[in-house]
Design a protein around this motif. Structure first.
Motif, mmCIF file in Angstrom:
data_model
loop_
_atom_site.group_PDB
_atom_site.id
_atom_site.type_symbol
_atom_site.label_atom_id
_atom_site.label_comp_id
_atom_site.label_asym_id
_atom_site.label_seq_id
_atom_site.Cartn_x
_atom_site.Cartn_y
_atom_site.Cartn_z
ATOM 1 N N ILE A 32 -16.897 83.878 -44.943
ATOM 2 C CA ILE A 32 -17.193 85.063 -44.124
ATOM 3 C C ILE A 32 -18.631 85.520 -44.344
ATOM 4 O O ILE A 32 -19.323 85.920 -43.401
ATOM 5 C CB ILE A 32 -16.206 86.201 -44.448
ATOM 6 C CG1 ILE A 32 -14.773 85.725 -44.212
ATOM 7 C CG2 ILE A 32 -16.492 87.426 -43.591
ATOM 8 C CD1 ILE A 32 -14.518 85.136 -42.841
ATOM 9 N N ARG B 51 -20.533 89.288 -37.571
ATOM 10 C CA ARG B 51 -19.306 88.537 -37.912
ATOM 11 C C ARG B 51 -19.078 88.497 -39.419
ATOM 12 O O ARG B 51 -17.993 88.167 -39.870
ATOM 13 C CB ARG B 51 -19.387 87.123 -37.335
ATOM 14 C CG ARG B 51 -19.374 87.120 -35.804
ATOM 15 C CD ARG B 51 -19.590 85.739 -35.243
ATOM 16 N NE ARG B 51 -18.493 84.834 -35.589
ATOM 17 C CZ ARG B 51 -18.449 83.553 -35.231
ATOM 18 N NH1 ARG B 51 -19.455 83.036 -34.535
ATOM 19 N NH2 ARG B 51 -17.442 82.789 -35.562
ATOM 20 N N LYS C 196 -14.149 93.979 -42.199
ATOM 21 C CA LYS C 196 -13.023 94.166 -41.279
ATOM 22 C C LYS C 196 -12.251 92.872 -41.028
ATOM 23 O O LYS C 196 -11.083 92.906 -40.641
ATOM 24 C CB LYS C 196 -13.521 94.731 -39.952
ATOM 25 C CG LYS C 196 -13.970 96.190 -40.033
ATOM 26 C CD LYS C 196 -14.364 96.717 -38.662
ATOM 27 C CE LYS C 196 -14.757 98.189 -38.740
ATOM 28 N NZ LYS C 196 -15.176 98.710 -37.413
ATOM 29 N N TYR C 197 -12.914 91.732 -41.263
ATOM 30 C CA TYR C 197 -12.211 90.465 -41.083
ATOM 31 C C TYR C 197 -10.935 90.418 -41.909
ATOM 32 O O TYR C 197 -9.895 89.930 -41.466
ATOM 33 C CB TYR C 197 -13.124 89.297 -41.468
ATOM 34 C CG TYR C 197 -12.394 87.961 -41.470
ATOM 35 C CD1 TYR C 197 -12.250 87.234 -40.304
ATOM 36 C CD2 TYR C 197 -11.831 87.454 -42.641
ATOM 37 C CE1 TYR C 197 -11.560 86.023 -40.298
ATOM 38 C CE2 TYR C 197 -11.156 86.255 -42.648
ATOM 39 C CZ TYR C 197 -11.007 85.545 -41.470
ATOM 40 O OH TYR C 197 -10.315 84.366 -41.463
ATOM 41 N N PHE C 198 -11.011 90.950 -43.113
ATOM 42 C CA PHE C 198 -9.884 90.838 -44.040
ATOM 43 C C PHE C 198 -8.737 91.780 -43.700
ATOM 44 O O PHE C 198 -7.587 91.522 -44.080
ATOM 45 C CB PHE C 198 -10.364 91.069 -45.478
ATOM 46 C CG PHE C 198 -11.396 90.080 -45.921
ATOM 47 C CD1 PHE C 198 -11.118 88.725 -45.930
ATOM 48 C CD2 PHE C 198 -12.661 90.497 -46.308
ATOM 49 C CE1 PHE C 198 -12.075 87.803 -46.325
ATOM 50 C CE2 PHE C 198 -13.625 89.587 -46.700
ATOM 51 C CZ PHE C 198 -13.327 88.233 -46.702
ATOM 52 N N ASN D 78 -8.168 92.631 -40.455
ATOM 53 C CA ASN D 78 -7.733 92.249 -39.110
ATOM 54 C C ASN D 78 -7.221 90.821 -39.040
ATOM 55 O O ASN D 78 -7.010 90.279 -37.958
ATOM 56 C CB ASN D 78 -8.894 92.417 -38.111
ATOM 57 C CG ASN D 78 -9.296 93.862 -37.951
ATOM 58 O OD1 ASN D 78 -8.473 94.758 -38.089
ATOM 59 N ND2 ASN D 78 -10.574 94.096 -37.666
ATOM 60 N N THR D 79 -7.032 90.200 -40.205
ATOM 61 C CA THR D 79 -6.542 88.826 -40.280
ATOM 62 C C THR D 79 -5.246 88.797 -41.087
ATOM 63 O O THR D 79 -5.153 89.433 -42.141
ATOM 64 C CB THR D 79 -7.593 87.916 -40.942
ATOM 65 O OG1 THR D 79 -8.790 87.946 -40.155
ATOM 66 C CG2 THR D 79 -7.098 86.480 -41.054
ATOM 67 N N THR D 80 -4.267 88.052 -40.594
ATOM 68 C CA THR D 80 -2.983 87.939 -41.294
ATOM 69 C C THR D 80 -3.062 86.809 -42.313
ATOM 70 O O THR D 80 -3.347 85.657 -41.944
ATOM 71 C CB THR D 80 -1.840 87.670 -40.304
ATOM 72 O OG1 THR D 80 -1.807 88.714 -39.328
ATOM 73 C CG2 THR D 80 -0.498 87.609 -41.037
ATOM 74 N N PHE D 81 -2.818 87.120 -43.572
ATOM 75 C CA PHE D 81 -2.809 86.125 -44.642
ATOM 76 C C PHE D 81 -1.371 85.743 -44.980
ATOM 77 O O PHE D 81 -0.455 86.562 -44.860
ATOM 78 C CB PHE D 81 -3.485 86.685 -45.899
ATOM 79 C CG PHE D 81 -4.978 86.810 -45.783
ATOM 80 C CD1 PHE D 81 -5.808 85.805 -46.243
ATOM 81 C CD2 PHE D 81 -5.559 87.931 -45.207
ATOM 82 C CE1 PHE D 81 -7.187 85.913 -46.142
ATOM 83 C CE2 PHE D 81 -6.927 88.049 -45.096
ATOM 84 C CZ PHE D 81 -7.748 87.036 -45.561
ATOM 85 N N GLU E 201 -4.325 86.657 -50.357
ATOM 86 C CA GLU E 201 -3.981 88.001 -49.891
ATOM 87 C C GLU E 201 -4.771 89.075 -50.643
ATOM 88 O O GLU E 201 -4.905 90.213 -50.170
ATOM 89 C CB GLU E 201 -2.475 88.219 -50.080
ATOM 90 C CG GLU E 201 -1.955 89.520 -49.523
ATOM 91 C CD GLU E 201 -0.718 90.005 -50.274
ATOM 92 O OE1 GLU E 201 -0.215 91.073 -49.902
ATOM 93 O OE2 GLU E 201 -0.308 89.326 -51.238
ATOM 94 N N ARG F 154 -7.246 91.007 -48.556
ATOM 95 C CA ARG F 154 -6.754 92.120 -47.743
ATOM 96 C C ARG F 154 -6.615 93.382 -48.586
ATOM 97 O O ARG F 154 -7.036 94.473 -48.193
ATOM 98 C CB ARG F 154 -5.404 91.750 -47.112
ATOM 99 C CG ARG F 154 -4.803 92.850 -46.247
ATOM 100 C CD ARG F 154 -3.475 92.401 -45.656
ATOM 101 N NE ARG F 154 -2.498 92.095 -46.699
ATOM 102 C CZ ARG F 154 -1.742 93.002 -47.307
ATOM 103 N NH1 ARG F 154 -1.860 94.294 -46.995
ATOM 104 N NH2 ARG F 154 -0.869 92.639 -48.231
#
Length: 464
Positions: A425, A432, A436-438, A440-443, A450, A453
Motif C-alpha cells: 500500500i 492510493r 482507509k484501504y485497511f 475499506n478492505t475485507t480481510f 487482520e 484493520r
C-alpha cells in the motif's frame, strides 16, 4: 589454459550473483558463473541466511512443544542439542543447492567452480580445485562475491572455544553459557536461537540500545523479551581482549568487567570478499571493510565492471542483494529491469521476529511531520491466540491530515510476512497510499493480516 568468451561473467553465486546471471541469461546473453565453493548458493545458502533461519525455525518448534500445555499433557519437556537441531538446517541447504543448480542448467549458464581473479578489465582467471586454470574473457563482469565475518587480528579464531557466525555451524556441543559479542542483527538472531535451546546468553552491545535503527518501541520490546529469556544484555561495552581457556573463554571489557563462558560467538561486523579478486590489476579500490563503491547503476569505477550484494555494503540483506544483482545485469542488457534498490523491508529473525519499512517515530518527529499511530496488539488477535503467539504488535505510522502511510513496524509472530501488506500500500501512487484501504478492505478471519484493520481503526480513533 583454456579460453572462453562470454557476454557477462558473474563472480559469486549468492543471491546477488544468481539474480544477475539469471537476468542476463534471460535477456539472451551468454553468461558464466564463477564460485569458489563446489556448490552454488553462496554464503547465503551455506553459512548465513538459510542455515540460521532453519535453525531458528527448529528452535521455535522446540520452544512451542516445551511450553504448550497440550503437549505437556502427553509428555515431559524435551531438550535438544545444537548439533541435533543443525541437522534440519543441513537438509534445507541440500534442497536449496539442488533447486539453484537447476536454475543455471535450465538457463544455459556455464558454472565454473574455483577461485576467480582479474587478469585485466575483461579477463577473469579461474583456478579450479584440481589446479587447472581457465581464462574467461567477457564484455561485462559483475562482482557479487558477498562478505564474511570481520575478524580482528588480536582475537584467536583458531581457539576451539571462539567462533564467528560462519564457524558456529561446526559447533559440536551445546554450551551452558555463551557470550555473543556484537548486538547487531546477526548477534541478536543467534542470541535468540541459543536462548531457545536453554543456553544462558551474555549479549555484549557496544551501543546504548539494541538495534538502534529500529523504531524505539520495537527495540524496547525486543530488549524486554530478551530479559525474560535467559539473555543478559550489556550495553555500551567494548572488548579489550579475549582470553581462551581449555574449558571456556574469558571476555575482558574496557570497563574493567570480565565475563566467563563456555564459548564466545563473535558477531561484530562483516568484510567484503574482495581480497582474492586481484582488484589491484584493474585499479578498483575498496574501503576499510573490503567493500566496493558503485554508482546507482551498480557500476564500479571501471565502466564494464559492476558490483552487487554484500560486497558493496548496505543493506547487506539477501532480498536486496538479489534485486541489486538483477538491476546490475539490467544496466548491462538495458531491458527495463534496472532500479536502484533503496526501499527494502527490514527482516530480523529473532524470536519473536521483527520487520519494518518506512520511517520510524524518531525520524518523523525530528522531521516535524504531523503523524499519528495505529496499533494492533497480537494478544487480542484471534489467529495469534490460536497459534499460541500472543507477544507482539503491528504499528502503523500515518500522516494525520492525508492519511498517507509513512511507516509500518511489526514485532512478533510472522512479522516478516505481515509487513509486505503495508509495503504494497505504501508503494501505491498518490492518494492510493491511504490508511482507509485497511478499513475499506475485507480481510480473511482469523488471520494475522487482520491486524492491519485493527491498527487502522485504532489510528483513526486518535484523530480529532
Amino acid at each position: 589454459m583454456a579460453v572462453y568468451n562470454y557476454d557477462v561473467v558473474v563472480l559469486g553465486s549468492g543471491p546477488a550473483g544468481e539474480g544477475a546471471a539469471m537476468n542476463a541469461a534471460k535477456a539472451g546473453r551468454k553468461v558464466a558463473m564463477v564460485d569458489s565453493r563446489r556448490q552454488v548458493g553462496g554464503n547465503c545458502t551455506h553459512l548465513g541466511t538459510i542455515p540460521s533461519k532453519a535453525l531458528r525455525h527448529s528452535v521455535r518448534q522446540i520452544m512451542q512443544f516445551n511450553t504448550n500445555p497440550m503437549f505437556r499433557a502427553i509428555g515431559e519437556p524435551r531438550w535438544f542439542s545444537f548439533p541435533d537441531v543443525l541437522k534440519s538446517a543441513e537438509k534445507v541447504i541440500s534442497k536449496q543447492v539442488a533447486s539453484r543448480t537447476g536454475y543455471y542448467a535450465r538457463n544455459r549458464v556455464d558454472v565454473f567452480f574455483g577461485t576467480g581473479s582479474f587478469a585485466d578489465e575483461q579477463t577473469v582467471e579461474v583456478v579450479c580445485p584440481n589446479g587447472v586454470v581457465e581464462k574467461l574473457v567477457a564484455k561485462h563482469i559483475i562482482i557479487a562475491t558477498g562478505s564474511r565475518p570481520y575478524r580482528p587480528a588480536d582475537i584467536d579464531f583458531h581457539h576451539p572455544r571462539v567462533y564467528d557466525s560462519d564457524t558456529i555451524l561446526s559447533l559440536s556441543h551445546t554450551p551452558r553459557k555463551l557470550i555473543v559479542y556484537g548486538a547487531g542483527v546477526i548477534g541478536c538472531e543467534y542470541a535468540s536461537i541459543f536462548s531457545g535451546l536453554g543456553v544462558l546468553v551474555e549479549l555484549v552491545d557496544n551501543r546504548g540500545q539494541l538495534l538502534s535503527f529500529l523504531d524505539s518501541e520495537i527495540s524496547q520490546a525486543l530488549s524486554y523479551h530478551f530479559s525474560n529469556n535467559n539473555i543478559t544484555v550489556r550495553h555500551n561495552e567494548e572488548y579489550e581482549r579475549v582470553e581462551g581457556l581449555d574449558n571456556g573463554v574469558i571476555l575482558h571489557l574496557k570497563s574493567g568487567k570480565k565475563i566467563k563462558a563456555d564459548a564466545l560467538l563473535w558477531c561484530n561486523g562483516r568484510t567484503g570478499n574482495t581480497d582474492k579478486l586481484g582488484l589491484e590489476n584493474i585499479g578498483i579500490k575498496v574501503n576499510s571493510r573490503g567493500q566496493i563503491e558503485v554508482d546507482e547503476a551498480y557500476r564500479t569505477t571501471v565502466p564494464n565492471i559492476y558490483g552487487a550484494g554484500d560486497v558493496i555494503g548496505w543493506p547487506s540483506l539477501a532480498s536486496a542483494a538479489h534485486d541489486q544483482g538483477r538491476s546490475a545485469a539490467g544496466s548491462i542488457v538495458d531491458n527495463g529491469s534496472w532500479r536502484f534498490v533503496n526501499d527494502v523491508p527490514t527482516g530480523i529473525y529473532t524470536i519473536p521476529e521483527i520487520s519494518s519499512i518506512g520511517k520510524n517515530e524518531q525520524e518523523l518527529t525530528q522531521a516535524k511531520v504531523p503523524y499519528e499511530v495505529g496499533k494492533a496488539f497480537f494478544k487480542s488477535m484471534a489467529r495469534a491466540q490460536i497459534a499460541g503467539e500472543p507477544q507482539g504488535m503491528l504499528k502503523i505510522l500515518f500522516h494525520r491530515e492525508t492519511l498517507q502511510i509513512l511507516g509500518v513496524h511489526c514485532f512478533g509472530y510472522q512479522a516478516s510476512e505481515i509487513v509486505h501488506i503495508g509495503q504494497a500500500i505504501m508503494d501505491q501512487p498518490g492518494e492510493r497510499n491511504t490508511l482507509k484501504y485497511f478499513v475499506n478492505t475485507t480481510f480473511n478471519y482469523p488471520t494475522m493480516a487482520e491486524a492491519y484493520r485493527v491498527a487502522a481503526y485504532d489510528g483513526l480513533n486518535r484523530l480529532f
